[in-house]
Design a protein around this motif. Structure first.
Motif, PDB file in Angstrom:
ATOM      1  N   LEU A 166      -5.224 -10.576   3.587  1.00  0.00           N
ATOM      2  CA  LEU A 166      -3.948 -10.597   4.299  1.00  0.00           C
ATOM      3  C   LEU A 166      -2.818 -10.063   3.429  1.00  0.00           C
ATOM      4  CD1 LEU A 166      -2.173 -11.376   6.703  1.00  0.00           C
ATOM      5  CD2 LEU A 166      -2.078 -13.705   5.756  1.00  0.00           C
ATOM      6  N   MET A 167      -2.786 -10.462   2.154  1.00  0.00           N
ATOM      7  CA  MET A 167      -1.714 -10.017   1.258  1.00  0.00           C
ATOM      8  C   MET A 167      -1.780  -8.504   1.021  1.00  0.00           C
ATOM      9  SD  MET A 167       0.207 -12.552   0.671  1.00  0.00           S
ATOM     10  CE  MET A 167      -0.039 -14.103   1.525  1.00  0.00           C
ATOM     11  N   GLU A 168      -2.976  -7.958   0.992  1.00  0.00           N
ATOM     12  CA  GLU A 168      -3.108  -6.503   0.851  1.00  0.00           C
ATOM     13  C   GLU A 168      -2.465  -5.784   2.033  1.00  0.00           C
ATOM     14  OE1 GLU A 168      -7.207  -5.543   0.437  1.00  0.00           O
ATOM     15  OE2 GLU A 168      -7.377  -6.306  -1.610  1.00  0.00           O
ATOM     16  N   VAL A 169      -2.612  -6.367   3.216  1.00  0.00           N
ATOM     17  CA  VAL A 169      -2.008  -5.780   4.410  1.00  0.00           C
ATOM     18  C   VAL A 169      -0.487  -5.915   4.355  1.00  0.00           C
ATOM     19  CG1 VAL A 169      -1.792  -5.988   6.919  1.00  0.00           C
ATOM     20  CG2 VAL A 169      -4.036  -6.176   5.840  1.00  0.00           C
ATOM     21  N   LEU A 170       0.007  -7.100   4.002  1.00  0.00           N
ATOM     22  CA  LEU A 170       1.450  -7.340   3.965  1.00  0.00           C
ATOM     23  C   LEU A 170       2.132  -6.486   2.908  1.00  0.00           C
ATOM     24  CD1 LEU A 170       1.705 -11.222   4.426  1.00  0.00           C
ATOM     25  CD2 LEU A 170       1.789  -9.414   6.149  1.00  0.00           C
ATOM     26  N   GLN A 171       1.404  -6.172   1.847  1.00  0.00           N
ATOM     27  CA  GLN A 171       1.988  -5.356   0.778  1.00  0.00           C
ATOM     28  C   GLN A 171       2.470  -4.007   1.292  1.00  0.00           C
ATOM     29  OE1 GLN A 171       0.780  -2.428  -0.771  1.00  0.00           O
ATOM     30  NE2 GLN A 171       1.956  -2.447  -2.684  1.00  0.00           N
ATOM     31  N   LYS A 172       1.838  -3.514   2.342  1.00  0.00           N
ATOM     32  CA  LYS A 172       2.156  -2.185   2.881  1.00  0.00           C
ATOM     33  C   LYS A 172       3.173  -2.233   4.019  1.00  0.00           C
ATOM     34  CE  LYS A 172      -2.517  -0.425   1.848  1.00  0.00           C
ATOM     35  NZ  LYS A 172      -3.071  -1.683   1.300  1.00  0.00           N
ATOM     36  N   CYS A 173       3.559  -3.427   4.427  1.00  0.00           N
ATOM     37  CA  CYS A 173       4.448  -3.570   5.591  1.00  0.00           C
ATOM     38  C   CYS A 173       5.924  -3.580   5.178  1.00  0.00           C
ATOM     39  CB  CYS A 173       4.129  -4.873   6.324  1.00  0.00           C
ATOM     40  SG  CYS A 173       2.516  -4.879   7.147  1.00  0.00           S
ATOM     41  N   PRO A 174       6.824  -3.132   6.072  1.00  0.00           N
ATOM     42  CA  PRO A 174       8.275  -3.118   5.780  1.00  0.00           C
ATOM     43  C   PRO A 174       8.930  -4.452   6.135  1.00  0.00           C
ATOM     44  CG  PRO A 174       7.876  -2.026   7.864  1.00  0.00           C
ATOM     45  CD  PRO A 174       6.518  -2.407   7.332  1.00  0.00           C
ATOM     46  N   ARG A 196      -1.878  -9.384  -5.141  1.00  0.00           N
ATOM     47  CA  ARG A 196      -2.158  -8.235  -4.259  1.00  0.00           C
ATOM     48  C   ARG A 196      -0.882  -7.627  -3.699  1.00  0.00           C
ATOM     49  NH1 ARG A 196      -7.879  -6.974  -3.871  1.00  0.00           N
ATOM     50  NH2 ARG A 196      -8.899  -8.817  -4.717  1.00  0.00           N
ATOM     51  N   LEU A 197       0.220  -8.352  -3.812  1.00  0.00           N
ATOM     52  CA  LEU A 197       1.504  -7.862  -3.291  1.00  0.00           C
ATOM     53  C   LEU A 197       2.208  -6.915  -4.263  1.00  0.00           C
ATOM     54  CD1 LEU A 197       2.956 -11.215  -1.872  1.00  0.00           C
ATOM     55  CD2 LEU A 197       1.887  -9.354  -0.568  1.00  0.00           C
ATOM     56  N   ALA A 198       1.706  -6.789  -5.471  1.00  0.00           N
ATOM     57  CA  ALA A 198       2.364  -5.965  -6.486  1.00  0.00           C
ATOM     58  C   ALA A 198       2.671  -4.569  -5.954  1.00  0.00           C
ATOM     59  CB  ALA A 198       1.494  -5.870  -7.738  1.00  0.00           C
ATOM     60  N   GLY A 199       3.893  -4.136  -6.173  1.00  0.00           N
ATOM     61  CA  GLY A 199       4.299  -2.801  -5.745  1.00  0.00           C
ATOM     62  C   GLY A 199       4.898  -2.752  -4.350  1.00  0.00           C
ATOM     63  N   ALA A 200       4.955  -3.899  -3.669  1.00  0.00           N
ATOM     64  CA  ALA A 200       5.547  -3.928  -2.328  1.00  0.00           C
ATOM     65  C   ALA A 200       7.017  -3.524  -2.382  1.00  0.00           C
ATOM     66  CB  ALA A 200       5.417  -5.331  -1.729  1.00  0.00           C
ATOM     67  N   TRP A 202      -0.738  -2.431  11.366  1.00  0.00           N
ATOM     68  CA  TRP A 202       0.446  -3.285  11.350  1.00  0.00           C
ATOM     69  C   TRP A 202       1.637  -2.640  10.647  1.00  0.00           C
ATOM     70  CZ3 TRP A 202      -1.869  -8.746   9.944  1.00  0.00           C
ATOM     71  CH2 TRP A 202      -2.741  -9.137  10.981  1.00  0.00           C
ATOM     72  N   ARG A 203       2.812  -2.785  11.276  1.00  0.00           N
ATOM     73  CA  ARG A 203       4.078  -2.365  10.674  1.00  0.00           C
ATOM     74  C   ARG A 203       5.025  -3.563  10.673  1.00  0.00           C
ATOM     75  NH1 ARG A 203       3.029   2.176  14.226  1.00  0.00           N
ATOM     76  NH2 ARG A 203       4.634   1.463  15.673  1.00  0.00           N
ATOM     77  N   LEU A 204       4.511  -4.653  10.179  1.00  0.00           N
ATOM     78  CA  LEU A 204       5.192  -5.938  10.302  1.00  0.00           C
ATOM     79  C   LEU A 204       6.547  -5.987   9.610  1.00  0.00           C
ATOM     80  CD1 LEU A 204       2.087  -8.228   9.802  1.00  0.00           C
ATOM     81  CD2 LEU A 204       3.463  -8.050  11.885  1.00  0.00           C
ATOM     82  N   GLN A 205       7.518  -6.517  10.367  1.00  0.00           N
ATOM     83  CA  GLN A 205       8.833  -6.780   9.825  1.00  0.00           C
ATOM     84  C   GLN A 205       9.079  -8.281   9.696  1.00  0.00           C
ATOM     85  OE1 GLN A 205      11.888  -4.592  11.995  1.00  0.00           O
ATOM     86  NE2 GLN A 205      10.457  -2.931  12.393  1.00  0.00           N
ATOM     87  N   ARG A 238      -9.888  -6.171   6.393  1.00  0.00           N
ATOM     88  CA  ARG A 238     -10.248  -5.494   5.141  1.00  0.00           C
ATOM     89  C   ARG A 238     -10.315  -3.977   5.291  1.00  0.00           C
ATOM     90  NH1 ARG A 238     -11.801  -7.021   0.425  1.00  0.00           N
ATOM     91  NH2 ARG A 238     -12.122  -9.193   1.029  1.00  0.00           N
ATOM     92  N   ASP A 239     -10.701  -3.508   6.455  1.00  0.00           N
ATOM     93  CA  ASP A 239     -10.817  -2.063   6.676  1.00  0.00           C
ATOM     94  C   ASP A 239      -9.493  -1.418   7.084  1.00  0.00           C
ATOM     95  OD1 ASP A 239     -13.519  -2.096   6.058  1.00  0.00           O
ATOM     96  OD2 ASP A 239     -14.096  -2.575   8.126  1.00  0.00           O
ATOM     97  N   GLY A 240      -8.414  -2.145   6.870  1.00  0.00           N
ATOM     98  CA  GLY A 240      -7.099  -1.589   7.180  1.00  0.00           C
ATOM     99  C   GLY A 240      -6.584  -2.050   8.526  1.00  0.00           C
TER     100      GLY A 240
END
Length: 259
Positions: A173-181, A200-204, A149-152, A144-146
């Motif tokens: 988890l989805m908030e984290v994945l939303q920011k990953c490439p 939570r994935l909106a805008g990915a 991860w730079r998950l591909q 939750r605190d960030g």
């Protein structure tokens, strides 16, 4: 131990001892460690042998190493007190595999919370938690605190089905994945992921080439989750996407190569 700059040393679990561990720690060389290290220890105990170090000692030494790749697939024998030895590890993991570590055979599912604390600060590019439905919600909450991860590539197969102990943690988890490439994502049989979690994935801005969402949404895909995800997929260069056909037919604005 001499190692070239940026060279990754693959650890041979069958011949790993305390002296080797200490050499790796002192040199701070980049290590790739597979589950054979821990399967070897476990088979030694099962066979009535007395290996040089216990599993807890091995995990404590592992925590001090400079890991860039860790594969503990099928290491469900690792106990809670052994996972606890990883606390404080400052790895630089890029690849981490824990398939079948936290299922109904697991002897240390509670250790997932400690593991997640360690993984949160790693620059992960590849993560496999397939068949880990026993990961509790509080473990996912550690993200939750960030995270760094730079998950591909991510595999969450059967993580969030009817047996899941951590379905409510999917939102974090989805908030984290939303920011990953992301370029690969497998969520097969993750039907306990709620619509609010998918949203939570909106805008990915993913660049997915391979994706699997079979058994995630049933036959209608309504409730907001599928709509959010399909909107993201519309701009992905998909080469393979597995999904229930009725869901796809209800979203004609998705123009991709789907199966």
């Amino acid at each position: 131990m001499a190692a070239a700059v940026n060279e990754i040393i693959e650890v041979d679990g069958g011949h790993l001892d305390k002296a080797s561990f200490q050499e790796f720690i002192d040199s701070m060389c980049s290590l790739s460690v597979s589950g054979s290290t821990f399967h070897h220890l476990q088979s030694s105990y099962t066979g009535g042998l007395q290996p040089e170090m216990t599993m807890a000692e091995a995990m404590k030494l592992l925590a001090q190493c400079n890991l860039v790749w860790l594969n503990l697939d099928s290491c469900w024998e690792i106990r809670m007190e052994e996972w606890q030895q990883l606390r404080g590890a400052s790895w630089q993991l890029k690849k981490a595999h824990f398939a079948r570590c936290f299922n109904d055979r697991s002897k240390g599912a509670g250790g997932a919370e400690i593991l997640m604390e360690v993984l949160r600060t790693c620059p992960l590019e590849e993560l496999n938690f397939s068949n880990c439905w026993m990961i509790p919600s509080q473990a996912w909450q550690k993200l939750r605190d960030g995270s760094a991860w730079r998950l591909q590539s991510v595999n969450l197969t059967v993580c969030f089905d009817s047996r899941s102990r951590g379905a409510s943690g999917a939102e974090v988890l989805m908030e984290v994945l939303q920011k990953c490439p992301l370029t690969e994502l497998n969520c097969y049989d993750c039907y306990r992921i709620s619509p609010s979690a998918w949203q939570r994935l909106a805008g990915a801005t993913w660049h997915l080439k391979k994706a699997n969402f079979m058994e995630c949404f049933g036959n209608d895909g309504h409730g907001g989750g599928a709509e959010t995800l399909l909107t993201i997929l519309r701009t992905c260069p998909l080469e393979e996407c597995l999904w229930e056909v009725p869901v796809l037919q209800s979203w004609h604005h998705v123009h991709t190569n789907v199966i």
